[in-house]
Design a protein around this motif. Structure first.
Motif, mmCIF file in Angstrom:
data_model
loop_
_atom_site.group_PDB
_atom_site.id
_atom_site.type_symbol
_atom_site.label_atom_id
_atom_site.label_comp_id
_atom_site.label_asym_id
_atom_site.label_seq_id
_atom_site.Cartn_x
_atom_site.Cartn_y
_atom_site.Cartn_z
ATOM 1 N N ALA A 399 -15.892 29.038 -0.677
ATOM 2 C CA ALA A 399 -16.851 28.003 -0.293
ATOM 3 C C ALA A 399 -17.794 28.446 0.823
ATOM 4 O O ALA A 399 -19.018 28.291 0.709
ATOM 5 C CB ALA A 399 -16.116 26.734 0.118
ATOM 6 N N ALA A 400 -17.268 29.025 1.899
ATOM 7 C CA ALA A 400 -18.116 29.379 3.045
ATOM 8 C C ALA A 400 -19.198 30.376 2.642
ATOM 9 O O ALA A 400 -20.357 30.257 3.052
ATOM 10 C CB ALA A 400 -17.256 29.937 4.177
ATOM 11 N N GLY A 401 -18.833 31.370 1.840
ATOM 12 C CA GLY A 401 -19.820 32.347 1.387
ATOM 13 C C GLY A 401 -20.878 31.725 0.506
ATOM 14 O O GLY A 401 -22.065 32.054 0.608
ATOM 15 N N LEU A 402 -20.468 30.813 -0.382
ATOM 16 C CA LEU A 402 -21.428 30.129 -1.246
ATOM 17 C C LEU A 402 -22.402 29.294 -0.423
ATOM 18 O O LEU A 402 -23.603 29.243 -0.716
ATOM 19 C CB LEU A 402 -20.689 29.253 -2.259
ATOM 20 N N PHE A 403 -21.898 28.648 0.643
ATOM 21 C CA PHE A 403 -22.775 27.854 1.511
ATOM 22 C C PHE A 403 -23.779 28.760 2.238
ATOM 23 O O PHE A 403 -24.938 28.390 2.425
ATOM 24 C CB PHE A 403 -21.953 27.075 2.528
ATOM 25 N N ALA A 404 -23.333 29.955 2.653
ATOM 26 C CA ALA A 404 -24.227 30.881 3.350
ATOM 27 C C ALA A 404 -25.364 31.330 2.434
ATOM 28 O O ALA A 404 -26.531 31.390 2.851
ATOM 29 C CB ALA A 404 -23.444 32.089 3.858
ATOM 30 N N VAL A 405 -25.041 31.646 1.187
ATOM 31 C CA VAL A 405 -26.079 32.061 0.238
ATOM 32 C C VAL A 405 -27.022 30.892 -0.066
ATOM 33 O O VAL A 405 -28.236 31.075 -0.213
ATOM 34 C CB VAL A 405 -25.443 32.613 -1.051
ATOM 35 N N ALA A 406 -26.474 29.671 -0.136
ATOM 36 C CA ALA A 406 -27.320 28.487 -0.329
ATOM 37 C C ALA A 406 -28.325 28.363 0.806
ATOM 38 O O ALA A 406 -29.501 28.019 0.582
ATOM 39 C CB ALA A 406 -26.456 27.233 -0.419
ATOM 40 N N GLY A 407 -27.885 28.673 2.026
ATOM 41 C CA GLY A 407 -28.784 28.614 3.178
ATOM 42 C C GLY A 407 -29.938 29.592 3.048
ATOM 43 O O GLY A 407 -31.084 29.273 3.398
ATOM 44 N N SER A 408 -29.659 30.792 2.513
ATOM 45 C CA SER A 408 -30.731 31.779 2.349
ATOM 46 C C SER A 408 -31.759 31.296 1.333
ATOM 47 O O SER A 408 -32.969 31.554 1.480
ATOM 48 C CB SER A 408 -30.145 33.132 1.935
ATOM 49 N N LEU A 409 -31.320 30.581 0.300
ATOM 50 C CA LEU A 409 -32.256 30.035 -0.688
ATOM 51 C C LEU A 409 -33.076 28.887 -0.101
ATOM 52 O O LEU A 409 -34.255 28.716 -0.444
ATOM 53 C CB LEU A 409 -31.493 29.569 -1.925
ATOM 54 N N ALA A 410 -32.474 28.120 0.785
ATOM 55 C CA ALA A 410 -33.229 27.060 1.456
ATOM 56 C C ALA A 410 -34.331 27.657 2.323
ATOM 57 O O ALA A 410 -35.462 27.144 2.370
ATOM 58 C CB ALA A 410 -32.290 26.205 2.305
ATOM 59 N N VAL A 411 -34.031 28.781 2.982
ATOM 60 C CA VAL A 411 -35.049 29.472 3.774
ATOM 61 C C VAL A 411 -36.169 29.981 2.870
ATOM 62 O O VAL A 411 -37.353 29.899 3.212
ATOM 63 C CB VAL A 411 -34.416 30.637 4.564
ATOM 64 N N SER A 412 -35.814 30.497 1.698
ATOM 65 C CA SER A 412 -36.831 30.959 0.745
ATOM 66 C C SER A 412 -37.781 29.831 0.375
ATOM 67 O O SER A 412 -39.004 30.021 0.285
ATOM 68 C CB SER A 412 -36.158 31.502 -0.523
ATOM 69 N N ALA A 413 -37.226 28.638 0.138
ATOM 70 C CA ALA A 413 -38.062 27.485 -0.219
ATOM 71 C C ALA A 413 -39.025 27.136 0.910
ATOM 72 O O ALA A 413 -40.220 26.887 0.683
ATOM 73 C CB ALA A 413 -37.174 26.294 -0.559
ATOM 74 N N MET A 414 -38.526 27.145 2.148
ATOM 75 C CA MET A 414 -39.374 26.795 3.296
ATOM 76 C C MET A 414 -40.477 27.830 3.516
ATOM 77 O O MET A 414 -41.626 27.484 3.810
ATOM 78 C CB MET A 414 -38.510 26.643 4.544
ATOM 79 N N LEU A 415 -40.143 29.115 3.376
ATOM 80 C CA LEU A 415 -41.152 30.158 3.542
ATOM 81 C C LEU A 415 -42.228 30.080 2.460
ATOM 82 O O LEU A 415 -43.409 30.355 2.721
ATOM 83 C CB LEU A 415 -40.479 31.534 3.511
ATOM 84 N N THR A 416 -41.826 29.714 1.252
ATOM 85 C CA THR A 416 -42.809 29.571 0.171
ATOM 86 C C THR A 416 -43.787 28.447 0.476
ATOM 87 O O THR A 416 -44.999 28.571 0.245
ATOM 88 C CB THR A 416 -42.101 29.302 -1.167
#
Length: 431
Positions: A399-416
Motif C-alpha cells: 500500500a505505501a509504495g502504491l500511494f507514493a507512486v500515486a503522488g508522483s502522478l498527481a504531481v504530473s497532473a499539476m505540472l501539466t
C-alpha cells in the motif's frame, strides 16, 4: 485531389510503418517487464528480497538514463534503420544472458546493461514517427505505437505465466527459459529492421512520386512554421536548456513510475491472492486490453480537438486514484478493477504528452529534447519499482509504495496544468 492524396498517404504510412514499429515495441516492453514473472521463482532461488528485486528491476533505467541522449543523437545522424537494428540485437542478447545471473550483484549488472543496450529505442521511434507523420496525425501515430506496451502485457502475460509452469530441463529452471525464449524475437526482428525500415520519406520506394512530394512538402512547411514560432528549439544544446523539456520530463516521470510499477509488480500483487502463475498472467492481461482501447480513442479525440493539456491531466488523475484504490483493496476483484483504472490512465496520457513535446522542437533539438524527456522521465521507472520494493520490505504491505507512486502522478497532473496555462498547448496545423 489534395484531400484524396492526403488520405492515401496517411493510409500508406499507417499500414507500412505502424504495425512494424508496434511489433518492435511489443518485444521491447516484454523483455523489460518479464522479470516480474521470472520473480515468481527467481527471487527465492537467487535469495532476492523485495527491496533487492525492486532495485534490480529499476536499475535498468539508470543505464537507460545515462545513454539515452547520446544514443538518440547517433540515431539522428546515422538513421533509424541502422541504429534501431543495433539496439534490438544487443538488448536481445543481454536479455537472454539474464537467464544466467547467480545472485543480486549479477542481477543488478545485467539489468543495468540491458538499459544501456536499449537506450534510444523508444525516443528514437518517437523521433522517427515525427519525421513521417504530419502534426494532425501525430498523437494517433504515437498512440498506435505505444499501444504495444499494454498489448505486450495483455498477450505476453499469459505466455509468460505459461512458461513459468514449465518443468526444469536442460539444467535450466522455468525463469531461465523465460528469459531465453522471450529474447529470441528481439534478435530476429533486429535483423529484419535492416530490410523493412525506411530512414526517411525521400527514400521511400513504396510511395509514388506524387505521394512522396506531398508528404515532403507538408513536413517541410510544418518545420518552417515551427522555426518561425517564438521559443522554437532546433539545436541539441538549446533543447537541453529549454525549461519546457525539463517540466515535461517531470510529467513523464510520474507516468513512467506508474507504468513500470505495473510491469514489475502487478504480477506479484495479483499472485498474493493465491493464483497459479498462468491465472496470474490471465488476470494481469485484463486491464491491459482495456487500456489499448482507451489509449487509441483518447488520442483520436486529442488529435480531433487539438487539445493536449486536459488529455494528459485527466488520465494522470485517474491513474493516481487507481493506485490509491489498489492500496486499499482487500480482494482480487478490487485489485484487478483498480489496475484497470491505472492502466487506462497511464496509457491514455502518453500519446498527447508526446504530441505536445513535438510542437516546439525539430531536427537535432527534437532528437536531444525527446531523448531528455524520455531519459529523465524514465527514472520514474527506477523510482516507482524501487519504492514499492523498499516500502514492502519496511511495512510488509504494497500500500505505501502504491500511494507514493500515486503522488508522483498527481504531481504530473499539476505540472501539466502549469505548462498548459503558460501557453504551450499544441496549435492545430492547417493543411
Amino acid at each position: 485531389m489534395t484531400n484524396d492524396l492526403q488520405t492515401q498517404v496517411i493510409r500508406k504510412l499507417t499500414w507500412r510503418i505502424l504495425p512494424f514499429v508496434m511489433l518492435l515495441y511489443f518485444v521491447s516492453f516484454l523483455d523489460r517487464v518479464n522479470v516480474g514473472f521470472a520473480a515468481i521463482t527467481m527471487n527465492h532461488e537467487l535469495g532476492l528480497t523485495p527491496a533487492m528485486f525492486g532495485l534490480g528491476g529499476g536499475i535498468f533505467f539508470l543505464g537507460y538514463f545515462l545513454f539515452e541522449v547520446p544514443s538518440n543523437l547517433i540515431l539522428n545522424r546515422v538513421g533509424a534503420r541502422l541504429w534501431i537494428a543495433r539496439v534490438m540485437v544487443t538488448w536481445g542478447l543481454l536479455s537472454a544472458a539474464s537467464a544466467f545471473v547467480v545472485g543480486p550483484h549479477s542481477f543488478y549488472a545485467l539489468r543495468f546493461l540491458l538499459g544501456v543496450a536499449e537506450a534510444g529505442f523508444f525516443p528514437g521511434i518517437i523521433l522517427y514517427l515525427s519525421q513521417w507523420f504530419p502534426t494532425r496525425q501525430r498523437a494517433m501515430a504515437a498512440a498506435a505505437f505505444m499501444a504495444a506496451a499494454p498489448l505486450s502485457t495483455a498477450i505476453g502475460s499469459p505466455i509468460s505465466g505459461a512458461l513459468m509452469q514449465m518443468p526444469a530441463f536442460g539444467g535450466l529452471h522455468n525463469w531461465q527459459w523465460l528469459f531465453i525464449i522471450e529474447a529470441i524475437p528481439a534478435v530476429v526482428l533486429g535483423i529484419a529492421v535492416l530490410r523493412l525500415l525506411t530512414d526517411s520519406p525521400d527514400k521511400a520506394r513504396w510511395l509514388t512520386r506524387d505521394e512522396k512530394a506531398w508528404l515532403i512538402a507538408v513536413l517541410r512547411e510544418e518545420n518552417l512554421q515551427r522555426h518561425a514560432q517564438p521559443g522554437h528549439t532546433g539545436h541539441a544544446l538549446g533543447a537541453l536548456r529549454d525549461p519546457r523539456v525539463w517540466v515535461m520530463s517531470l510529467i513523464y516521470f510520474g507516468t513512467s513510475a506508474g507504468l513500470y510499477t505495473l510491469g514489475l509488480w502487478a504480477p506479484l500483487i495479483i499472485r498474493q491472492f493465491g493464483f497459479s502463475a498462468f491465472d496470474t498472467g490471465a488476470l494481469n492481461a485484463i486491464p491491459s486490453v482495456l487500456a489499448v482501447v482507451a489509449m487509441v480513442l483518447w488520442a483520436r479525440n486529442s488529435d480531433r480537438t487539438g487539445e493536449r493539456t486536459w488529455h494528459i491531466v485527466v488520465p494522470c488523475v485517474l491513474a493516481a486514484v487507481g493506485l490509491v484504490w489498489a492500496g486499499f483493496a482487500q480482494s482480487a476483484t478490487g485489485v484487478v478493477l483498480a489496475l484497470v483504472a491505472v492502466n487506462v490512465g497511464i496509457s491514455a496520457a502518453k500519446a498527447p504528452l508526446w504530441a505536445m513535446s513535438s510542437t516546439f522542437m525539430s531536427g537535432a533539438g527534437a532528437a536531444a529534447g525527446i531523448a531528455m524527456i524520455n531519459s529523465i522521465g524514465n527514472l520514474g521507472g527506477f523510482a516507482g519499482p524501487f519504492a514499492i520494493g523498499w516500502l514492502k520490505s519496511a511495512t510488509g504491505s504494497y500500500a505505501a509504495g502504491l500511494f507514493a507512486v500515486a503522488g508522483s502522478l498527481a504531481v504530473s497532473a499539476m505540472l501539466t496544468l502549469m505548462i498548459g496555462r503558460r501557453g504551450y498547448r499544441v496549435a492545430s496545423a492547417v493543411h
